[in-house]
Each structure stands twice: as structure tokens, then as C-alpha cells.
Design an enzyme around this catalytic site. Structure first.
Site, short mmCIF file in Angstrom:
data_model
loop_
_atom_site.label_atom_id
_atom_site.label_comp_id
_atom_site.label_asym_id
_atom_site.label_seq_id
_atom_site.Cartn_x
_atom_site.Cartn_y
_atom_site.Cartn_z
N CYS A 118 0.84 -1.20 0.00
CA CYS A 118 0.00 0.00 0.00
C CYS A 118 0.88 1.26 0.00
O CYS A 118 1.46 1.59 -1.02
CB CYS A 118 -0.99 -0.03 1.16
SG CYS A 118 -2.36 1.14 0.95
N HIS A 212 -3.57 -5.07 0.95
CA HIS A 212 -3.01 -5.42 2.26
C HIS A 212 -3.02 -6.94 2.46
O HIS A 212 -3.94 -7.47 3.09
CB HIS A 212 -3.80 -4.74 3.37
CG HIS A 212 -3.52 -3.27 3.49
ND1 HIS A 212 -2.57 -2.78 4.34
CD2 HIS A 212 -4.05 -2.21 2.84
CE1 HIS A 212 -2.53 -1.46 4.24
NE2 HIS A 212 -3.41 -1.09 3.33
N GLU A 214 -1.51 -8.66 4.51
CA GLU A 214 -1.48 -9.00 5.95
C GLU A 214 -2.87 -9.07 6.56
O GLU A 214 -3.04 -9.59 7.68
CB GLU A 214 -0.62 -8.01 6.72
CG GLU A 214 -1.27 -6.70 7.10
CD GLU A 214 -1.39 -5.68 5.96
OE1 GLU A 214 -1.90 -4.57 6.20
OE2 GLU A 214 -0.93 -6.00 4.83
#
Length: 238
Positions: A118, A212, A214
Site C-alpha cells: 500500500c 493489504h 497481511e
């Protein structure tokens, strides 16, 4: 590169907050959402947090790592890419900008595998002379809520070798790549044409993703970084 022969050591940049709370404490903190180290660990790596520091130390820090992740976070200060701040652009995070730009430059110079997430992808683009769209609609579901949309890989790219077909990804951003930095190519798009991944097509393993990973269960991007970061891989494109 580090001298490890086991799991690669992956450095992840962190937030630097003037006030954070835990237990009875409310103090300045360098912090990182737990999704980042968990993703690195699940992909087979070890995690080292890289809080903002003197940019002159970046070469020394990167030399001790097998891979670098520039994490998500606040907007890049527009002066970094020659623009004035728009009314929808967030406040500057100058210590992070300076430190993470130095980490990116050190990773590129040393051939250390590099992943931008990002903000990290946007900063990679800026580090290579590119610019950003300061505000766009449709990629934030609600304030503080990650959305999901599909990204489509560009055939023949590093990213397409990791994710050969379109896939849904967790997303939360209001800025995007505008003019590409030197030597970067686009390796994925959203349905609306937004640049969702960029990479360097030759040399060391360098990839930026707008979403993202994660915040999801898909290990493919981080696993590819960890594979490239293994000392036997030499940092090249696998």
C-alpha cells in the site's frame, strides 16, 4: 545479506505514533499491526521491526537483512513527488518518509528483495521518480473497515507468476500510482483501471502491491518474497 542459513530475516518498517495505549500506559510508540509479522512467519520468515531511524543508517540495517517490507500507513508527503498537498491528503509523516525512502534506496542498491505494501508501493514509486493520485474513490469500504475487490495480473510479470489469475484482495486506500517511476512496470490492475501492483522487470526481486495481504489468508506474495530472500536465492527473481 544476513549470514543466516535457516529462515530468512525480513525487516518490516513500522508506524511511529506520538501516543498509543496499552494496559495502564499511554506513550509514544513504534508499532506494527500484528498481521505483518504473522504473515511473514506463516510464509516461513523471521520478522525484525524497523522503526524510523537516522536515514544514514539504512545501508547498515539492510545489510543485516534478507528481505525488506515497507508497510502500509499514512499518505506520502506530496512535496516528495513535487506536488502541493491536496485537501484530502493526510498529515505528513516526515520521519517515516525519510527513513523508508532510505530503506528502499538501500534495498535497491544492494539487491535485497523488497516488497512494498500500500503506502510502501506508493513510496517505491516516488523513490523512483513517480507521482501519486492524492485522492480517489471506491477503494475504501468505510472508515476503519477493509474492503475487498478483484485484481487482475498482467501476463508475463513477476506478479503473474505468483498469482496467475484474477483474485480478490483486502483493500483500504485512497491514493494510487499516477506517473510510474523509472523502470517500473505495472503488473496488476483493479477493475476500474487503478494500478494495483508494480515491479522492476529485471535485477533483484522488487514488487509493490496496493492491497493489504497481511489482512487476508493468501500467503502467495509474502511466500514469494521469503523464497527470494533465502540466502541461496541470491535475491534474484525466482
Amino acid at each position: 545479506m544476513s549470514a543466516t542459513t535457516g529462515r530468512p530475516l525480513i525487516g518490516v518498517s513500522t508506524y511511529l505514533e506520538s501516543k498509543a495505549s496499552w494496559g495502564v500506559w499511554e506513550l509514544p510508540a513504534a508499532l506494527l499491526p500484528a498481521g505483518y509479522p504473522r504473515l511473514v512467519q506463516a510464509a516461513g520468515g523471521l520478522t525484525a521491526m524497523l522503526p524510523p531511524d537516522d536515514p544514514s543508517y539504512a545501508d547498515e540495517v539492510v545489510a543485516r537483512l534478507d528481505g525488506v517490507v515497507i508497510a502500509g500507513g499514512p499518505d506520502v508527503e506530496p512535496v516528495r513527488y513535487g506536488s502541493e498537498r491536496g485537501e484530502r491528503t493526510g498529515p505528513p509523516a516526515r520521519e517515516r518518509d525519510a527513513w523508508e525512502l532510505a530503506l528502499i534506496e538501500a534495498a535497491l542498491a544492494s539487491g535485497t528483495p523488497l516488497l512494498g505494501i500500500c503506502r510502501g508501493m506508493q513510496l517505491l514509486n516516488v523513490a523512483l521518480g513517480g507521482t501519486l493520485v492524492q485522492h480517489m474513490e471506491g477503494h475504501v469500504e468505510a472508515v476503519g473497515v477493509f474492503g475487498t475487490h478483484e485484481v487482475k495480473p498482467v501476463a508475463g510479470t513477476l506478479y503473474s507468476s505468483i498469482a496467475p489469475v484474477a483474485s480478490a484482495v483486502p483493500t483500504y486506500h485512497h491514493q494510487a500510482v499516477d506517473r510510474l517511476g523509472r523502470d517500473l512496470i505495472v503488473s496488476a490492475h483493479a477493475e476500474d483501471g487503478t494500478v494495483e501492483a508494480v515491479e522492476l522487470p529485471s535485477g533483484a526481486w522488487v514488487l509493490g502491491v496496493q492491497w493489504h495481504p497481511e489482512m487476508g489468508e493468501d500467503l502467495r506474495v509474502m511466500s514469494a518474497l521469503v523464497r527470494a530472500a533465502r540466502p541461496s536465492a541470491g535475491g534474484g527473481i525466482a
